[in-house]
Design a protein around this motif. Structure first.
Motif, PDB file in Angstrom:
ATOM      1  N   UNK A  66       0.840  -1.157   0.000  1.00  0.00           N
ATOM      2  CA  UNK A  66       0.000   0.000   0.000  1.00  0.00           C
ATOM      3  C   UNK A  66       0.897   1.235   0.000  1.00  0.00           C
ATOM      4  N   UNK A  67       0.666   2.152  -0.930  1.00  0.00           N
ATOM      5  CA  UNK A  67       1.470   3.378  -0.951  1.00  0.00           C
ATOM      6  C   UNK A  67       1.271   4.183   0.338  1.00  0.00           C
ATOM      7  N   UNK A  68       2.321   4.850   0.766  1.00  0.00           N
ATOM      8  CA  UNK A  68       2.257   5.665   1.984  1.00  0.00           C
ATOM      9  C   UNK A  68       1.176   6.738   1.875  1.00  0.00           C
ATOM     10  N   UNK A  69       0.980   7.287   0.685  1.00  0.00           N
ATOM     11  CA  UNK A  69      -0.035   8.329   0.512  1.00  0.00           C
ATOM     12  C   UNK A  69      -1.445   7.778   0.756  1.00  0.00           C
ATOM     13  N   UNK A  70      -1.683   6.533   0.360  1.00  0.00           N
ATOM     14  CA  UNK A  70      -2.986   5.898   0.594  1.00  0.00           C
ATOM     15  C   UNK A  70      -3.191   5.664   2.080  1.00  0.00           C
ATOM     16  N   UNK A  71      -2.176   5.124   2.724  1.00  0.00           N
ATOM     17  CA  UNK A  71      -2.249   4.875   4.164  1.00  0.00           C
ATOM     18  C   UNK A  71      -2.510   6.175   4.919  1.00  0.00           C
ATOM     19  N   UNK A  72      -1.793   7.226   4.572  1.00  0.00           N
ATOM     20  CA  UNK A  72      -1.975   8.512   5.239  1.00  0.00           C
ATOM     21  C   UNK A  72      -3.365   9.081   4.999  1.00  0.00           C
ATOM     22  N   UNK A  73      -3.895   8.914   3.792  1.00  0.00           N
ATOM     23  CA  UNK A  73      -5.232   9.406   3.473  1.00  0.00           C
ATOM     24  C   UNK A  73      -6.289   8.670   4.301  1.00  0.00           C
ATOM     25  N   UNK A  74      -6.131   7.362   4.461  1.00  0.00           N
ATOM     26  CA  UNK A  74      -7.080   6.580   5.257  1.00  0.00           C
ATOM     27  C   UNK A  74      -7.024   7.002   6.714  1.00  0.00           C
ATOM     28  N   UNK A  75      -5.841   7.150   7.238  1.00  0.00           N
ATOM     29  CA  UNK A  75      -5.671   7.567   8.634  1.00  0.00           C
ATOM     30  C   UNK A  75      -6.277   8.953   8.844  1.00  0.00           C
ATOM     31  N   UNK A  76      -6.019   9.868   7.925  1.00  0.00           N
ATOM     32  CA  UNK A  76      -6.567  11.227   8.034  1.00  0.00           C
ATOM     33  C   UNK A  76      -8.097  11.212   7.961  1.00  0.00           C
ATOM     34  N   UNK A  77      -8.640  10.395   7.082  1.00  0.00           N
ATOM     35  CA  UNK A  77     -10.101  10.296   6.969  1.00  0.00           C
ATOM     36  C   UNK A  77     -10.706   9.779   8.270  1.00  0.00           C
ATOM     37  N   UNK A  78     -10.072   8.785   8.875  1.00  0.00           N
ATOM     38  CA  UNK A  78     -10.573   8.246  10.154  1.00  0.00           C
ATOM     39  C   UNK A  78     -10.492   9.297  11.251  1.00  0.00           C
ATOM     40  N   UNK A  79      -9.426  10.080  11.248  1.00  0.00           N
ATOM     41  CA  UNK A  79      -9.294  11.154  12.239  1.00  0.00           C
ATOM     42  C   UNK A  79     -10.399  12.203  12.066  1.00  0.00           C
ATOM     43  N   UNK A  80     -10.895  12.341  10.853  1.00  0.00           N
ATOM     44  CA  UNK A  80     -11.976  13.284  10.561  1.00  0.00           C
ATOM     45  C   UNK A  80     -13.353  12.628  10.653  1.00  0.00           C
ATOM     46  N   UNK A  81     -13.408  11.485  11.331  1.00  0.00           N
ATOM     47  CA  UNK A  81     -14.644  10.762  11.642  1.00  0.00           C
ATOM     48  C   UNK A  81     -15.345  10.156  10.425  1.00  0.00           C
ATOM     49  N   UNK A  82     -14.587   9.848   9.394  1.00  0.00           N
ATOM     50  CA  UNK A  82     -15.135   9.118   8.254  1.00  0.00           C
ATOM     51  C   UNK A  82     -15.000   7.624   8.545  1.00  0.00           C
ATOM     52  N   UNK A  83     -15.912   6.855   8.011  1.00  0.00           N
ATOM     53  CA  UNK A  83     -15.847   5.402   8.167  1.00  0.00           C
ATOM     54  C   UNK A  83     -15.118   4.825   6.971  1.00  0.00           C
ATOM     55  N   UNK A  84     -14.280   3.854   7.242  1.00  0.00           N
ATOM     56  CA  UNK A  84     -13.474   3.225   6.200  1.00  0.00           C
ATOM     57  C   UNK A  84     -13.851   1.756   6.093  1.00  0.00           C
ATOM     58  N   UNK A  85     -13.968   1.288   4.847  1.00  0.00           N
ATOM     59  CA  UNK A  85     -14.365  -0.084   4.580  1.00  0.00           C
ATOM     60  C   UNK A  85     -13.391  -0.727   3.600  1.00  0.00           C
ATOM     61  N   UNK A  86     -13.219  -2.024   3.735  1.00  0.00           N
ATOM     62  CA  UNK A  86     -12.428  -2.802   2.791  1.00  0.00           C
ATOM     63  C   UNK A  86     -13.392  -3.763   2.105  1.00  0.00           C
TER      64      UNK A  86
END
Length: 54
Positions: free
Chosen positions: A1-21
């Motif tokens: 997983x690219x670092x930019x993708x990982x950082x985007x997911x982490x940032x989205x979670x910090x902003x109270x977005x739900x993440x799904x796989x």
């Protein structure tokens, strides 16, 4: 997983977005680097096709 993708997911979670796989395989088949990011849900899609010729 690219670092930019990982950082985007982490940032989205910090902003109270739900993440799904959504995966074509089971949780056991996912790489730990994907699971370690943290997700709210994991969906497994198992599709089997069968056909008979003749």
């Amino acid at each position: 997983m690219p670092a930019s993708t990982k950082n985007a997911i982490i940032e989205a979670r910090e902003n109270r977005h739900h993440e799904f796989v959504c995966s074509g395989g089971s949780k056991a088949e996912l790489f730990s680097e994907i699971l370690d990011v943290g997700f709210d849900e994991i969906y497994h899609i198992f599709v089997k096709y069968g056909w008979m010729e003749g």
